[in-house]
Design an enzyme around this catalytic site. Structure first.
Site, PDB file in Angstrom:
ATOM      1  N   HIS A  28     -16.956  -0.695   2.721  1.00 17.04           N
ATOM      2  CA  HIS A  28     -17.960   0.147   3.392  1.00 17.04           C
ATOM      3  C   HIS A  28     -17.259   1.214   4.217  1.00 17.04           C
ATOM      4  O   HIS A  28     -17.671   2.381   4.222  1.00 17.04           O
ATOM      5  CB  HIS A  28     -18.834  -0.696   4.317  1.00 17.04           C
ATOM      6  CG  HIS A  28     -19.781  -1.615   3.606  1.00 17.04           C
ATOM      7  ND1 HIS A  28     -20.605  -1.221   2.578  1.00 17.04           N
ATOM      8  CD2 HIS A  28     -20.043  -2.937   3.807  1.00 17.04           C
ATOM      9  CE1 HIS A  28     -21.325  -2.253   2.176  1.00 17.04           C
ATOM     10  NE2 HIS A  28     -21.017  -3.307   2.894  1.00 17.04           N
ATOM     11  N   HIS A  43     -14.548  -6.612   1.777  1.00 19.36           N
ATOM     12  CA  HIS A  43     -15.902  -6.071   1.597  1.00 19.36           C
ATOM     13  C   HIS A  43     -16.209  -5.028   2.661  1.00 19.36           C
ATOM     14  O   HIS A  43     -16.667  -3.921   2.343  1.00 19.36           O
ATOM     15  CB  HIS A  43     -16.890  -7.245   1.687  1.00 19.36           C
ATOM     16  CG  HIS A  43     -18.332  -6.875   1.580  1.00 19.36           C
ATOM     17  ND1 HIS A  43     -19.049  -7.044   0.413  1.00 19.36           N
ATOM     18  CD2 HIS A  43     -19.206  -6.382   2.488  1.00 19.36           C
ATOM     19  CE1 HIS A  43     -20.308  -6.672   0.615  1.00 19.36           C
ATOM     20  NE2 HIS A  43     -20.431  -6.266   1.871  1.00 19.36           N
ATOM     21  N   GLU A  44     -15.947  -5.340   3.906  1.00 16.73           N
ATOM     22  CA  GLU A  44     -16.300  -4.415   4.982  1.00 16.73           C
ATOM     23  C   GLU A  44     -15.429  -3.165   4.955  1.00 16.73           C
ATOM     24  O   GLU A  44     -15.897  -2.069   5.258  1.00 16.73           O
ATOM     25  CB  GLU A  44     -16.203  -5.123   6.340  1.00 16.73           C
ATOM     26  CG  GLU A  44     -17.186  -6.275   6.508  1.00 16.73           C
ATOM     27  CD  GLU A  44     -18.639  -5.881   6.292  1.00 16.73           C
ATOM     28  OE1 GLU A  44     -18.970  -4.686   6.474  1.00 16.73           O
ATOM     29  OE2 GLU A  44     -19.447  -6.764   5.946  1.00 16.73           O
TER      30      GLU A  44
END
Lengths: 305, 133
Positions: free
Chosen positions: A221, A217-218
């Site tokens: 980003h 997920h990170e």
């Protein structure tokens, strides 16, 4: 350079940046507060405007900066082949003075395997080039946007805009992780990277978030992706056309959730299986083609990947 | 030209502040007992908080670009603040004043994570986050 209205505008902008930047003032006052309070670990975003405005600004800049014939926001960009973009990774393990938070090479390799599996089918592969281990009690409990975070990253960060630095620590504030966006590298290169809760790695204690998808997920980003619920049901959302709009974060694995019935991109159930939502690790398993393409373009434009 | 545009963009971002809060992942805390399948959250900066007797009216600009508002009410003030947390710890009556400055306005930069449950028997939980501490 000719003396034109553009020259005058540059002077004005320079003056504004040097004399009136609240970002700098906030950073200075924040550092002072951190030094005065050893327990300082609260988020301090200093956001003065709704983030939707900033997201729109970033998109305008992205459209202007990305290089392809004709420009525009859909100029026929051709995504690069799956697995064709190798990202060097520096993995920083942060422990306390009692060695809590230590990780074996097997545990780190398991996390890297989860990451590469998640991005299979996208242009990206992640190549672990180095691991560091640092014992530091302040960094072990690092909080978002604190002086400890700044010190940790300043001391440890390696490489350039295209190098992924991962920091695994016992982070606080109820967070599983945080990351910086590609467009932020130019203004804060040492801040660039991803921070994750050590126990979110495969086999960690942070159930139901202990299968390694926080890093997935990170890194999303870090490659330029927003949450699937960015913008709620209105506006441009996450700037990806094939992720249905979502009113707010989903948790657990709420099959059939459909939080947006009106607005642009409302058609379709909420993307609860998408890595950029907030559902359980066991629920999320995919990126969309549009997200892959966006990450490809963002990383090419801002990270030189 | 691209270099100039990039420079202006960087400066404008520094004036706006950071959207990096938009790049986090939250874990559901232990004090939130709502079934996760029925749960959502608002995380962001508080733009309004007013107490009227045993109710609190608040508004929040979320980090993901939406504007939300709600009113929390109870039979007593104690019942209302039982739904509050301060940086994750239980909220006391004395904590209420910390949300405000000396002029009675809510503190600039006051943030919160608000947990909302679809189940009727699970009231919202507001985890307040003081600025600059």
């Amino acid at each position: 350079m000719k003396k034109t209205a553009l020259s005058v505008s540059i002077k004005t902008v320079l003056s504004l940046c040097l004399l009136a930047s609240p970002g700098v003032a906030l950073a200075q006052s924040g550092a002072a507060m951190d030094n005065a309070n050893n327990n300082a670990k609260f988020k301090r975003c200093g956001t003065k405007h709704p983030s939707i405005q900033e997201a729109a600004l970033k998109e305008q800049h992205f459209t202007a900066m990305r290089g392809k014939p004709g420009g525009g926001d859909d100029g026929g960009y051709t995504p690069r082949p799956a697995g064709s973009v190798s990202v060097d990774v520096h993995f920083h393990v942060i422990t306390d003075s009692s060695n809590n938070g230590a990780l074996s090479s097997g545990e780190i390799n398991s996390q890297m395997a989860v990451l590469n599996d998640a991005y299979a089918g996208t242009p990206f592969t992640f190549n672990l080039v180095a691991t560091t281990v640092t014992a530091n009690n302040a960094w072990y409990n690092v909080g978002y946007n604190t002086s400890a975070e700044q010190q940790m990253k300043t001391a440890l960060r390696q490489g350039d805009a295209g190098t992924l630095n991962i920091y695994a620590a016992n982070i606080g504030d109820g967070l599983l992780g945080w990351a910086t966006f590609p467009s932020s590298y130019a203004s804060a290169p040492l801040d660039d990277g991803v921070v994750i809760l050590t126990d979110s790695m495969p086999g960690g204690d942070a159930a139901p978030y202990n299968e390694g998808d926080t890093l997935t997920h990170e890194v999303g980003h870090w490659l330029g992706l927003y949450h699937t619920f960015q913008g709620g049901c209105s506006g441009s959302g996450d700037y990806v056309a094939d992720t249905p709009a979502e009113k707010s974060p989903a948790y657990g694995c709420p099959v059939g959730r459909d939080s947006c019935t009106k607005g642009k991109n409302a058609a379709g159930l909420d993307p609860i299986t998408n890595f950029m939502d907030y559902t359980d690790d066991s629920c999320m398993y995919e990126f969309s083609e549009g997200q892959s393409a966006r990450a490809d373009e963002q990383s090419n434009t801002y990270r030189g990947l | 030209m691209n270099t100039i545009y990039h420079f202006i963009f960087v400066c404008m971002l520094s004036l706006l502040g950071s959207s990096e809060v938009a790049a986090q992942r939250l874990a559901v805390p232990e004090y939130v007992t709502c079934d996760r399948n029925q749960l959502t959250s608002w995380q962001g900066e508080i733009t309004r908080v007013n107490r009227k007797g045993n109710s609190v009216d608040l508004a929040i600009e979320t980090d993901y670009g939406t504007s939300e508002s709600m009113t929390m009410a109870g039979a007593s003030w104690e019942e209302v603040i039982a739904q509050f947390r301060l940086a994750g710890r239980p909220f006391t009556a004395d904590d209420w004043s910390q949300l405000f400055d000396t002029e009675g306005n809510h503190r600039r930069g006051l943030r919160a994570i608000i947990w909302l449950c679809q189940a009727d028997d699970q009231p919202p939980i507001v985890n307040w986050q003081l600025p600059g501490r």
